[in-house]
Design a protein around this motif. Structure first.
Motif, PDB file in Angstrom:
ATOM      1  N   THR A   3      49.409 -18.419  29.813  1.00 60.22           N
ATOM      2  CA  THR A   3      48.824 -17.501  28.833  1.00 60.22           C
ATOM      3  C   THR A   3      47.979 -16.502  29.572  1.00 60.22           C
ATOM      4  N   GLU A   4      47.768 -15.362  28.959  1.00 58.16           N
ATOM      5  CA  GLU A   4      46.941 -14.345  29.573  1.00 58.16           C
ATOM      6  C   GLU A   4      45.654 -14.217  28.784  1.00 58.16           C
ATOM      7  N   SER A   5      44.699 -13.602  29.401  1.00 59.05           N
ATOM      8  CA  SER A   5      43.417 -13.377  28.746  1.00 59.05           C
ATOM      9  C   SER A   5      43.605 -12.409  27.594  1.00 59.05           C
ATOM     10  N   MET A 132      55.147 -10.181  20.208  1.00 58.05           N
ATOM     11  CA  MET A 132      54.110 -10.613  19.273  1.00 58.05           C
ATOM     12  C   MET A 132      52.748 -10.432  19.905  1.00 58.05           C
ATOM     13  N   SER A 133      51.727 -10.532  19.070  1.00 61.69           N
ATOM     14  CA  SER A 133      50.346 -10.353  19.534  1.00 61.69           C
ATOM     15  C   SER A 133      49.934 -11.528  20.418  1.00 61.69           C
ATOM     16  N   SER A 134      48.846 -11.357  21.145  1.00 59.04           N
ATOM     17  CA  SER A 134      48.357 -12.433  22.016  1.00 59.04           C
ATOM     18  C   SER A 134      47.983 -13.667  21.202  1.00 59.04           C
ATOM     19  N   GLU A 156      55.029  -6.361  29.024  1.00 60.97           N
ATOM     20  CA  GLU A 156      53.719  -5.723  29.037  1.00 60.97           C
ATOM     21  C   GLU A 156      53.410  -5.120  27.680  1.00 60.97           C
ATOM     22  N   GLY A 157      52.138  -5.065  27.361  1.00 61.74           N
ATOM     23  CA  GLY A 157      51.671  -4.385  26.148  1.00 61.74           C
ATOM     24  C   GLY A 157      52.335  -4.882  24.889  1.00 61.74           C
ATOM     25  N   ARG A 161      56.347 -10.798  25.147  1.00 64.77           N
ATOM     26  CA  ARG A 161      57.036 -11.797  24.337  1.00 64.77           C
ATOM     27  C   ARG A 161      57.082 -13.120  25.065  1.00 64.77           C
ATOM     28  N   LEU A 162      57.445 -14.155  24.352  1.00 61.11           N
ATOM     29  CA  LEU A 162      57.551 -15.489  24.939  1.00 61.11           C
ATOM     30  C   LEU A 162      58.989 -15.824  25.251  1.00 61.11           C
TER      31      LEU A 162
END
Length: 167
Positions: A3-5, A132-134, A156-157, A161-162
């Protein structure tokens, strides 16, 4: 699981319950102001869980449903986060919900994971989901991990996606 911040500017994991409640109060005031400007009725509930303030708008009438579209809720959340940040000087991970749209989206995301896991069980190496959103990606990462599979975010941005695959 990768996961990213939520934001590169600041980790909010150290916020106290009082800070989160204050974020919720500021967010509720902001949303209430927007509802007043738009002449929309709605009840505002504030909750704190999992290191986030949750602000839900319920009740109202069919007019409030116009705000419950996923892109609209996301925009409202982004604006509200900026308003809270302007008051506190720090990033807020608060979540906005209008008319139960977040719960409905969570059910939809679970169905997407069900379908992806079924495709993997049928022999696919990996399944790429829609952007999708974070916050949504975090929900899906957690669901996928509970099912014993692996997920990672790619892109990116707004295209992030997953991708789900067997662990």
């Amino acid at each position: 699981m990768t996961t990213e911040s939520e934001t590169p500017t600041q980790d909010t994991g150290d916020l106290s319950l009082a800070d989160l409640e204050a974020d919720g109060d500021l967010a509720a005031d902001y949303v209430e102001g927007l509802l007043d400007i738009a002449d929309l009725d709605g009840d505002i509930d504030i909750d704190v869980a999992n290191g986030r303030a949750y602000v839900s708008v319920t009740g109202g009438d069919a007019e409030l449903d116009r705000l419950a579209a996923p892109d609209t809720v996301q925009a409202l959340q982004d604006l509200t986060r900026l308003a809270v940040q302007a008051k506190t000087g720090r990033f807020s991970r608060l979540i906005i919900d209008v008319g139960g749209s977040r719960d409905a989206r969570a059910v939809e995301l679970k169905r997407m994971v069900d379908a992806a896991v079924a495709q993997i069980a049928a022999g696919r190496a990996e399944v790429e989901l829609e952007p999708m959103s974070s916050y949504e990606r975090k929900l899906v990462h957690d669901d996928v991990a509970e099912r014993g599979h692996f997920s990672e975010s790619r892109g990116e941005g707004r295209d992030r996606r997953l991708v789900i695959r067997r662990a």
